[in-house]
Write an enzyme that holds these catalytic residues in place. Structure first.
Site, PDB file in Angstrom:
ATOM      1  N   GLU A 415       0.812  -1.222   0.000  1.00 52.14           N
ATOM      2  CA  GLU A 415       0.000   0.000   0.000  1.00 52.14           C
ATOM      3  C   GLU A 415       0.845   1.272   0.000  1.00 52.14           C
ATOM      4  OE1 GLU A 415      -3.080   0.535  -0.360  1.00 52.14           O
ATOM      5  OE2 GLU A 415      -4.124  -1.341   0.047  1.00 52.14           O
ATOM      6  N   GLU A 477      -4.217 -10.386  -0.372  1.00 52.54           N
ATOM      7  CA  GLU A 477      -5.116 -10.311   0.783  1.00 52.54           C
ATOM      8  C   GLU A 477      -6.512 -10.651   0.284  1.00 52.54           C
ATOM      9  OE1 GLU A 477      -4.752  -6.506   2.863  1.00 52.54           O
ATOM     10  OE2 GLU A 477      -2.594  -6.569   2.602  1.00 52.54           O
TER      11      GLU A 477
HETATM   12  C1  IPT Z   1      -5.431  -3.557   3.494  1.00 50.18           C
HETATM   13  C2  IPT Z   1      -4.040  -3.502   4.075  1.00 50.18           C
HETATM   14  O1  IPT Z   1      -3.090  -3.910   3.168  1.00 50.18           O
HETATM   15  C3  IPT Z   1      -3.909  -4.337   5.289  1.00 50.18           C
HETATM   16  O2  IPT Z   1      -2.714  -3.954   5.922  1.00 50.18           O
HETATM   17  C4  IPT Z   1      -5.075  -4.178   6.206  1.00 50.18           C
HETATM   18  O3  IPT Z   1      -5.132  -2.857   6.624  1.00 50.18           O
HETATM   19  C5  IPT Z   1      -6.322  -4.499   5.464  1.00 50.18           C
HETATM   20  O4  IPT Z   1      -6.466  -3.635   4.400  1.00 50.18           O
HETATM   21  C6  IPT Z   1      -7.554  -4.374   6.316  1.00 50.18           C
HETATM   22  O5  IPT Z   1      -7.480  -4.940   7.564  1.00 50.18           O
HETATM   23  S1  IPT Z   1      -5.626  -2.058   2.610  1.00 50.18           S
HETATM   24  C7  IPT Z   1      -7.332  -1.820   2.330  1.00 50.18           C
HETATM   25  C8  IPT Z   1      -7.562  -0.379   2.042  1.00 50.18           C
HETATM   26  C9  IPT Z   1      -7.812  -2.605   1.175  1.00 50.18           C
END
Ligand code: IPT
Length: 931
Positions: A415, A477
């Protein structure tokens, strides 16, 4: 007059001064001194305080003691703070804020006499494995320099400053520095010397660095080995008969390859005349062929999780046993890959991944997410002044970790939008280590990465990308495991299985970052009065903070199973998904009936099903268990399972009763049920009871709340339904007519409760008729009762032992279960809807003596039993606020809205949405006395 803040290095683009060149983390036979232990500590609120504490004779007797490694806020000095994306200080790079907690640390140590070399030299480096966020270091009063890069090592040459006997190390740690702009990961801000500090003896001709190149050719079964080193050395691999191979030259040999499933390591040494380093080497080759990511010629099926380092008492200062527990838990739950979100982990964690077998995406300590709020203006990723810092971070990670066979992808960070500095990191690593592809999610054009990566793509997007991509694709993710959920997991994994170019994904995330708290049980954002925080968004893991698996992890285990079962009319086909079936034993159970073992070939095959008695509802369970002990689980550990219904249940006996309902002065009696004059329940199975009440709402899950479905439900008034009892008709049965509706709305639901006497039982048929269109989804369609608190022993036949919702509960299987009401509650750190048991055929609720009520559905139902109402569950922010009431709340539902992952990602898939429609269902109540 100008003001000189006096700490210019804190606002410097230079990441460090005075440090040695980065090199591999090595296990050397040279002497070392571990400086962990009790240090002296003093905290100042700002950075520009005098540095006289660095003098060897400074009197620190008035200072407090602090363990190192540690984060000082977890020892009562200042407080932790949590933000996800926002920087908790003004964004004015590279300057940190003036309020800058600064922890001065002092440690005296004795240098043994034999540390001094024969020639009188004391070649030594002082190594820090991790300090957040900036450290300035002195030894015996001489300043060595400073460094940033919290989750990266730093070394200083200190031999010339050491003396035999007493030495004094002084370290000033600033919470904030220019480096903080590059460390905006979604986690607690926790300053401190949180990883090891060691003194490493360096001999006169040191072997400072080695780089192992160990590949595997799956077409020949041969491995190739070359060890590059900073000084000429000789390499030995006793198991392969390799002895005295010069560094820089290659050799091949027949080897067993390394994989996560079979993590074969070979002991290797590299020696100079004065130093030997020991390595554990795995032979494996990562490649991309026709857009498919391969390891040793086989598609890499990454069934992963994102792991932050976290411990509820120690933050990111993890005991080794905790790292080991993480790897064991991952292996035991069929996880085969880990992304080290969003920084390189403690080096010993990677040793464990090599040894026990996990594919690793090693991610650099980099995130600049908070620039998002400024439209990415001045984002460091594209600013030339930051290029040195970006390269420094990449170099320090890659040099440290390059010898781990488990690492299959280098990740530039998380990010941080996009820009030339990220591209520079990628070019540097391609040159330095062409053996591993480069990952970074933020490069959406795939200009400088080798794999395409997305986060929280919907199922539909995941399918579309997997279909069209020309390079490997993965979800770095997905399946945000916040609170109850994640929903929709099985459907993602089915897509991973289907598309060869989709290498899989990593669930967000491994563990809830709840900090242990004396009153709240576990603290999250805001619990330390942070002016800016992101609440419980940091509580989004598959493990509860104490590392108890949540229902989500059990679902992950099911979704990531390495074996597939397909049932035919009288056979089952068993197929390996990853690896083969050797090492597994297949056990079957028929309930009611017997048990046995199936004979399944290692490559899989079809085997006949056992016989059974056609006696009511009969289920066959086949389980794949470990045949022998492994390094990560004992023999008998379950790896995979499946169930098959061999025989349908006969419908519950609903013989008509010869006894008609009685009309009494105060109301009606139908068998063991008593109703008042308006038709409200007052007694059930001879015990005081309340209800029935139409229930369309649930205490919002994190996904409901953050995904804003909750707001729809509030607008509909589902949380404040009232029910008007309109009429009672009594004859052979008692029919109670009500209208359920919320204040301020004109939408209503007509409900009919039909109580019919049956032989030994009372049937309740609930008829639900919406008066108008209800176009928005509802939370549940249920009928609720109150029962005496003593009926807290629950036995049921349905899915269990854990909770399930329409799109979760993959791990819940059919069977007979029992639990107390307290055990039925899932302890989500922030209270929310939980604990539902699905597909229940019957349930008994009894007191300790076995007396109570049995409820049987003519169709399967969902069951929740709690000691508090939905409103209390919804209002509580921490578990300590849930207080047992004087009665139990029982809910029987015939529908639930799915869980989804709208807290970050897609909501509930359409097939799991619930809408209000005309519905009827019947349950039977009977008094019960269990033997
Ligand atoms: C995404 C992040 O990469 C991760 O660190 C964590 O914050 C997650 O979201 C949520 O828990 S970024 C999100 C804006 C898609």
């Amino acid at each position: 007059m100008t003001h000189d803040p006096g700490v210019t290095y804190l606002a410097d683009y230079a990441p460090s001064a005075g440090c040695c060149a980065p090199r591999a983390a090595l296990d050397s036979d040279a002497a070392r001194i571990d400086l962990a232990g009790t240090w002296r500590f003093h905290l100042s609120p700002r950075a520009d305080v005098p540095d006289d504490f660095a003098a060897p004779d400074f009197d620190d007797s008035g200072w407090v003691v602090l363990p190192v490694p540690s984060h000082w806020p977890l020892y009562g000095h200042g407080a932790p703070a949590y933000t996800n994306v926002a920087y908790p200080f003004p964004v004015d790079p590279p300057r940190p804020p003036e309020e800058n907690p600064t922890g001065d640390h002092r440690r005296e140590f004795d240098l043994p006499g034999d540390w001094v070399g024969a020639d009188g030299a004391i070649g030594t480096v002082l190594r820090f494995e991790g300090v957040e966020s900036c450290a300035r270091v002195w030894l015996n009063g001489t300043e060595l320099g400073f460094f940033t890069g919290s989750r990266l090592p730093a070394e200083f040459d200190v031999g010339h400053l050491l003396r035999a006997g007493r030495n004094v190390l002084a370290v000033r740690v600033h919470q904030w520095s220019a480096g903080s702009y590059l460390e905006d990961q979604d986690m607690w801000w926790l300053p401190g010397i949180f990883r090891d500090v060691t003194l490493l003896r360096r001999p006169a001709e040191p072997l400072d660095d080695v780089f192992v190149h160990a590949s595997y050719d799956h077409t020949t079964g041969r491995g190739s080995l070359r060890v590059d080193s900073s000084a000429p050395a000789l390499v030995s691999v006793p198991e392969l008969g390799i002895d005295g191979l010069a560094t820089g030259s290659s050799v091949t040999a027949a080897v067993e390859p390394w994989s996560a499933e079979s993590p074969r390591l070979y002991d290797v040494t590299a020696s100079t005349a004065v130093e030997t380093v020991s390595l554990r080497v795995g032979f494996r080759t990562v490649s991309i062929v026709d857009g498919v990511l391969l390891a040793n010629g086989t598609p890499l099926a990454l069934r992963g999780v994102n792991r932050h380092e976290f411990h509820p008492d120690f933050g990111r200062a993890l005991p080794y046993e905790t790292m080991r527990a993480d790897v064991l838990l991952m292996k035991q739950h069929n996880v085969n890959a880990v992304r080290t979100s969003h920084y390189p982990p403690h080096p010993r964690f990677l040793d464990l991944c090599d040894e026990l077998g996990l594919w690793v995406v090693d991610e650099c300590d980099l995130e600049t997410h908070g620039f998002l709020f400024a439209g990415w203006r001045n984002n460091p990723s594209d600013a030339p002044s930051w290029c040195g810092s970006y390269l420094d971070r990449m170099r320090r990670m890659v040099e440290r970790d390059k010898n781990h066979p488990s690492i299959v992808l280098w990740s530039l960070g998380n990010e941080s939008h996009t820009g030339a500095n990220l591209a520079a990191m990628a070019s540097w690593v391609r040159e330095r280590d062409p053996s591993r592809p480069v990952h970074y999610e933020g490069d959406h054009d795939c200009a400088y990465v080798d794999v395409r990566s997305e986060m929280y793509a919907s199922h539909r997007e995941t399918a579309a990308i997997s279909e069209h991509t020309e390079i490997p694709f993965l979800l770095c993710e997905y399946a945000h495991a916040m609170g109850n959920g994640p929903g929709g997991l099985a459907e993602y994994v089915a897509l991973f299985d289907r598309y060869p170019r989709c290498a899989g994904g990593f669930v967000w995330e491994w563990i809830d970052h709840g900090l242990r708290h004396p009153e709240l049980e576990y603290a999250y954002g805001g619990d330390f009065d942070e002016p800016l925080h992101d609440g419980n968004f940091v509580i989004d893991g598959l493990l509860f903070p104490d590392r108890t698996p949540s229902p989500g992890l059990l679902d992950v285990k099911k979704a990531y199973e390495p074996v597939r079962f397909t049932f035919g009319p009288d056979s089952v086909t068993i197929t390996p998904v990853r690896g083969d079936l050797s090492g597994l034993r297949f056990e079957w159970t028929v309930e009611p009936g017997g048990t046995g073992v199936l004979d399944v070939p290692a490559a899989g095959g079809t085997v006949p099903l056992p016989g059974f008695r056609r006696d009511g509802e009969v289920w066959l369970t086949v389980r794949a268990v470990l045949a022998a002990d492994t390094a990560w689980a004992p023999a008998g550990h379950e790896m995979a399972w499946a169930q098959h219904r061999l025989h349908e249940r006969s419908p519950p006996a609903v013989e008509p009763s010869t006894v008609s309902p009685l009309r009494m002065e105060g109301g009606y009696v139908v068998g063991s049920v008593a109703l008042d004059r308006t038709g409200r329940l007052v007694e059930l199975a001879g015990r005081p009871a309340g209800g029935p009440r139409l229930r369309l709402w649930r205490a919002p899950t994190d996904n409901d709340r953050i995904g804003r479905l909750y707001e729809t439900w509030l607008a509909m008034g589902l949380h404040r339904l009232t029910e008007r009892f309109d009429a009672v008709e009594a004859g052979d049965e008692v029919v109670v007519h009500t209208r359920a509706a919320a204040a301020a709305t004109d939408r209503g639901v007509r409900v009919g409760y039909r109580w019919t006497p049956r032989a030994g039982a009372v049937a309740l048929t609930v008829d639900v008729t919406p008066e108008a269109e209800w176009p928005e989804p509802i939370a549940t369609l249920a009928v609720a009762f109150t029962l005496p608190a003593t009926l807290d022993h629950v036995r049921w036949f349905g899915r269990g032992p854990g909770e399930s919702y329409p799109d979760t509960g993959l791990a819940a299987r059919f069977g007979r279960f029992h639990a107390t009401v307290d055990e039925l509650q899932t302890p989500y750190v922030r209270p929310q809807e939980n604990g539902r048991r699905a597909d229940v055929r019957w349930v008994t609720l009894t007191d300790a003596a076995g007396d109570g009520v049995r409820i049987t559905g003519t169709t399967p139902f969902g069951l929740t039993v709690r000691r508090w109402p939905d409103s209390a569950l919804a209002a509580a922010t921490h578990r300590n606020e849930l207080v047992a009431e004087e009665h139990l709340e029982l809910s029987i539902d015939v529908g639930q809205h799915g869980i989804g992952t709208a807290s970050c990602g897609p909501g509930t898939l359409p097939e799991y949405e619930l809408f209000l429609e005309k519905t009827a269902f019947t349950v039977l109540f009977e008094p019960v006395k269990l033997g």
